[in-house]
Design an enzyme around this catalytic site. Structure first.
Site, PDB file in Angstrom:
ATOM      1  N   ASN A   8      -2.839   2.103  -1.418  1.00  0.00           N
ATOM      2  CA  ASN A   8      -2.681   1.123  -1.327  1.00  0.00           C
ATOM      3  C   ASN A   8      -1.318   0.612  -1.260  1.00  0.00           C
ATOM      4  O   ASN A   8      -1.207  -0.212  -2.179  1.00  0.00           O
ATOM      5  CB  ASN A   8      -3.701   0.081  -0.471  1.00  0.00           C
ATOM      6  CG  ASN A   8      -3.470  -0.864  -0.183  1.00  0.00           C
ATOM      7  OD1 ASN A   8      -2.645  -0.719   1.302  1.00  0.00           O
ATOM      8  ND2 ASN A   8      -4.421  -1.394   0.155  1.00  0.00           N
ATOM      9  N   TRP A   9      -0.361   1.148  -0.117  1.00  0.00           N
ATOM     10  CA  TRP A   9       1.011   1.008  -0.198  1.00  0.00           C
ATOM     11  C   TRP A   9       1.354  -0.701  -0.663  1.00  0.00           C
ATOM     12  O   TRP A   9       1.886  -1.340  -0.785  1.00  0.00           O
ATOM     13  CB  TRP A   9       2.141   1.070   0.544  1.00  0.00           C
ATOM     14  CG  TRP A   9       2.131   3.040  -0.058  1.00  0.00           C
ATOM     15  CD1 TRP A   9       1.780   3.668  -1.023  1.00  0.00           C
ATOM     16  CD2 TRP A   9       3.058   3.618   0.015  1.00  0.00           C
ATOM     17  NE1 TRP A   9       2.551   4.566  -1.385  1.00  0.00           N
ATOM     18  CE2 TRP A   9       3.369   5.322  -0.327  1.00  0.00           C
ATOM     19  CE3 TRP A   9       4.399   3.373   1.333  1.00  0.00           C
ATOM     20  CZ2 TRP A   9       4.741   6.296  -0.142  1.00  0.00           C
ATOM     21  CZ3 TRP A   9       5.527   4.583   1.618  1.00  0.00           C
ATOM     22  CH2 TRP A   9       5.397   5.420   0.546  1.00  0.00           C
ATOM     23  N   LYS A  10       0.500  -1.213   0.523  1.00  0.00           N
ATOM     24  CA  LYS A  10       0.274  -2.859   1.489  1.00  0.00           C
ATOM     25  C   LYS A  10       1.190  -2.558   1.671  1.00  0.00           C
ATOM     26  O   LYS A  10       1.885  -1.896   2.450  1.00  0.00           O
ATOM     27  CB  LYS A  10       0.314  -3.379  -0.288  1.00  0.00           C
ATOM     28  CG  LYS A  10      -1.396  -3.669  -0.814  1.00  0.00           C
ATOM     29  CD  LYS A  10      -1.922  -4.714  -1.541  1.00  0.00           C
ATOM     30  CE  LYS A  10      -3.119  -4.420  -2.278  1.00  0.00           C
ATOM     31  NZ  LYS A  10      -3.328  -4.881  -3.794  1.00  0.00           N
ATOM     32  N   HIS A  91      -9.645  -5.174   4.691  1.00  0.00           N
ATOM     33  CA  HIS A  91      -9.563  -5.625   2.791  1.00  0.00           C
ATOM     34  C   HIS A  91      -9.664  -6.685   2.114  1.00  0.00           C
ATOM     35  O   HIS A  91      -9.783  -8.051   3.291  1.00  0.00           O
ATOM     36  CB  HIS A  91      -8.281  -4.775   2.735  1.00  0.00           C
ATOM     37  CG  HIS A  91      -7.646  -5.043   0.894  1.00  0.00           C
ATOM     38  ND1 HIS A  91      -7.056  -5.973   0.666  1.00  0.00           N
ATOM     39  CD2 HIS A  91      -7.363  -3.839   0.438  1.00  0.00           C
ATOM     40  CE1 HIS A  91      -6.353  -5.966  -1.003  1.00  0.00           C
ATOM     41  NE2 HIS A  91      -6.689  -4.478  -0.488  1.00  0.00           N
ATOM     42  N   GLU A  93      -7.481  -8.687   1.314  1.00  0.00           N
ATOM     43  CA  GLU A  93      -6.115  -9.896   1.585  1.00  0.00           C
ATOM     44  C   GLU A  93      -5.908  -9.740   3.148  1.00  0.00           C
ATOM     45  O   GLU A  93      -5.435 -11.252   3.416  1.00  0.00           O
ATOM     46  CB  GLU A  93      -5.021  -8.783   0.989  1.00  0.00           C
ATOM     47  CG  GLU A  93      -4.555  -8.320  -0.219  1.00  0.00           C
ATOM     48  CD  GLU A  93      -3.853  -7.514  -0.516  1.00  0.00           C
ATOM     49  OE1 GLU A  93      -3.438  -6.591  -0.221  1.00  0.00           O
ATOM     50  OE2 GLU A  93      -4.002  -6.864  -2.022  1.00  0.00           O
ATOM     51  N   GLU A 159     -14.428  -3.784  -4.185  1.00  0.00           N
ATOM     52  CA  GLU A 159     -13.544  -4.116  -5.012  1.00  0.00           C
ATOM     53  C   GLU A 159     -13.039  -5.629  -5.212  1.00  0.00           C
ATOM     54  O   GLU A 159     -13.088  -6.195  -4.445  1.00  0.00           O
ATOM     55  CB  GLU A 159     -11.735  -4.287  -3.855  1.00  0.00           C
ATOM     56  CG  GLU A 159     -11.634  -2.942  -3.110  1.00  0.00           C
ATOM     57  CD  GLU A 159     -10.054  -2.788  -3.147  1.00  0.00           C
ATOM     58  OE1 GLU A 159      -9.304  -1.751  -3.567  1.00  0.00           O
ATOM     59  OE2 GLU A 159      -9.618  -3.140  -2.226  1.00  0.00           O
ATOM     60  N   GLY A 165      -5.120  -6.398  -8.346  1.00  0.00           N
ATOM     61  CA  GLY A 165      -2.978  -7.089  -8.404  1.00  0.00           C
ATOM     62  C   GLY A 165      -2.942  -7.921  -9.517  1.00  0.00           C
ATOM     63  O   GLY A 165      -1.771  -8.774 -10.044  1.00  0.00           O
ATOM     64  N   SER A 201      -6.856  -3.400  -9.786  1.00  0.00           N
ATOM     65  CA  SER A 201      -5.931  -2.878 -11.255  1.00  0.00           C
ATOM     66  C   SER A 201      -6.283  -1.901 -11.523  1.00  0.00           C
ATOM     67  O   SER A 201      -7.047  -1.568 -13.149  1.00  0.00           O
ATOM     68  CB  SER A 201      -6.457  -4.103 -12.177  1.00  0.00           C
ATOM     69  OG  SER A 201      -6.251  -5.129 -11.456  1.00  0.00           O
ATOM     70  N   GLY A 222      -4.227   0.037  -5.932  1.00  0.00           N
ATOM     71  CA  GLY A 222      -2.668  -1.042  -5.177  1.00  0.00           C
ATOM     72  C   GLY A 222      -1.372  -0.577  -5.929  1.00  0.00           C
ATOM     73  O   GLY A 222      -0.516   0.378  -5.876  1.00  0.00           O
ATOM     74  N   GLY A 223      -1.125  -1.691  -6.746  1.00  0.00           N
ATOM     75  CA  GLY A 223      -0.128  -1.439  -7.809  1.00  0.00           C
ATOM     76  C   GLY A 223       0.526  -0.233  -8.072  1.00  0.00           C
ATOM     77  O   GLY A 223       1.396   0.222  -8.164  1.00  0.00           O
TER      78      GLY A 223
HETATM   79  P1  PGA Z   1      -4.422  -3.293  -7.513  1.00  0.00           P
HETATM   80  O1  PGA Z   1      -5.161  -3.397  -6.353  1.00  0.00           O
HETATM   81  O2  PGA Z   1      -4.526  -1.704  -7.810  1.00  0.00           O
HETATM   82  O3  PGA Z   1      -3.219  -3.584  -7.736  1.00  0.00           O
HETATM   83  O4  PGA Z   1      -5.212  -3.923  -7.945  1.00  0.00           O
HETATM   84  C1  PGA Z   1      -6.630  -2.751  -5.618  1.00  0.00           C
HETATM   85  C2  PGA Z   1      -6.459  -3.200  -4.161  1.00  0.00           C
HETATM   86  O5  PGA Z   1      -6.209  -3.864  -3.325  1.00  0.00           O
HETATM   87  O6  PGA Z   1      -6.627  -2.435  -2.875  1.00  0.00           O
END
Ligand code: PGA
Length: 238
Positions: A8-10, A91, A93, A159, A165, A201, A222-223
């Site tokens: 997930n590049w966000k 998600h 977010e 998640e 994050g 994470s 994500g990250g």
């Molecule tokens: P993260 O994000 O790996 O940076 O914790 C995961 C996500 O939000 O899908």
């Protein structure tokens, strides 16, 4: 079936990163089955064209209406026509920053399935909700999947919001416990057994241990997905 490795590049990376990213995965991954990279809408077409026959492309969101006066929104059909095979829905977010409710999530899932997309349906509790995670997750699942009869294109992603994050990973025991719970909710309410991805994470240092768990159907990253080498290391750890 190969476990899912989803990125997930966000709102990160840009057009100039696409070619190198896909080339790296192409050259370094022997097994590219069920490797999915979700990118911002504006980059979907370019990414999907470049990644064709290599890895699958996904979107990070879509709107539930088919078309009309919804300035700035992108329909599921548009996402599909840009070359995406998957879409992330719900998600945390989107829920927290953009106010998405379970009802909106449910409508988006319907629209995505109708457009022929595979859905990565995200659920998760916040730190404050952790003591009552069962009620929170069950409500998200039951309300989010309400009315669905064909589950063949749905993947769940658990998640915990407190692990996204933050560098804080849920313990292996937490992941086992919650995935078993999510599995039981899906069975009891919809009589289905769906892949359940873990996200929060995930990084090359912890992915093998997480992916080894029986009830973990893959990871959503994500990250640690933003650089192709780190994402490839995670994919290789399954
Ligand atoms: P993260 O994000 O790996 O940076 O914790 C995961 C996500 O939000 O899908």
């Amino acid at each position: 079936m190969d476990k899912y490795i989803a990125a997930n590049w966000k709102m990160n990376n840009d057009f100039s990163d696409i070619e190198g990213y896909v080339d790296y995965l192409n050259e370094n991954l022997d097994n590219k089955n069920n490797v999915v990279v979700c990118v911002p809408h504006v980059m979907l077409k370019t990414f999907a064209d470049k990644a064709e026959g290599i890895v699958d492309c996904g979107a990070e969101n879509c709107y539930y209406a088919e078309k009309g006066a919804y300035t700035g929104e992108t329909s599921a059909k548009m996402v599909k026509s840009a070359g995406a095979k998957y879409v992330i829905i719900g998600h945390s977010e989107r829920r927290q920053i953009f106010g998405e409710t379970n009802e909106m999530v449910s409508k988006k899932i319907d629209a995505a399935l109708a457009a022929g997309l595979k859905v990565i349906f995200c659920i998760g509790e916040t730190l404050e909700q952790k003591p009552e995670f069962e009620t929170i997750l069950k409500t998200q699942i039951v309300e989010g999947l309400a009315g669905i009869s064909d589950f063949s294109n749905i993947i769940v992603a658990y998640e915990p919001v407190w692990a996204i994050g933050t560098g804080v990973v849920a313990t292996i025991e937490d992941i086992e416990k919650v995935h078993a719970y999510v599995k039981s909710v899906l069975k009891d309410n919809f009589n289905v057994d769906l892949p359940i991805l873990y996200g929060g994470s995930v990084k090359p240092e912890n992915s093998a241990e997480i992916l080894a768990l029986a009830d973990v159907g893959g990871v959503l990253v994500g990250g640690a997905c933003l650089k192709a080498d780190s994402f490839a290391q995670i994919a290789k750890s399954r």
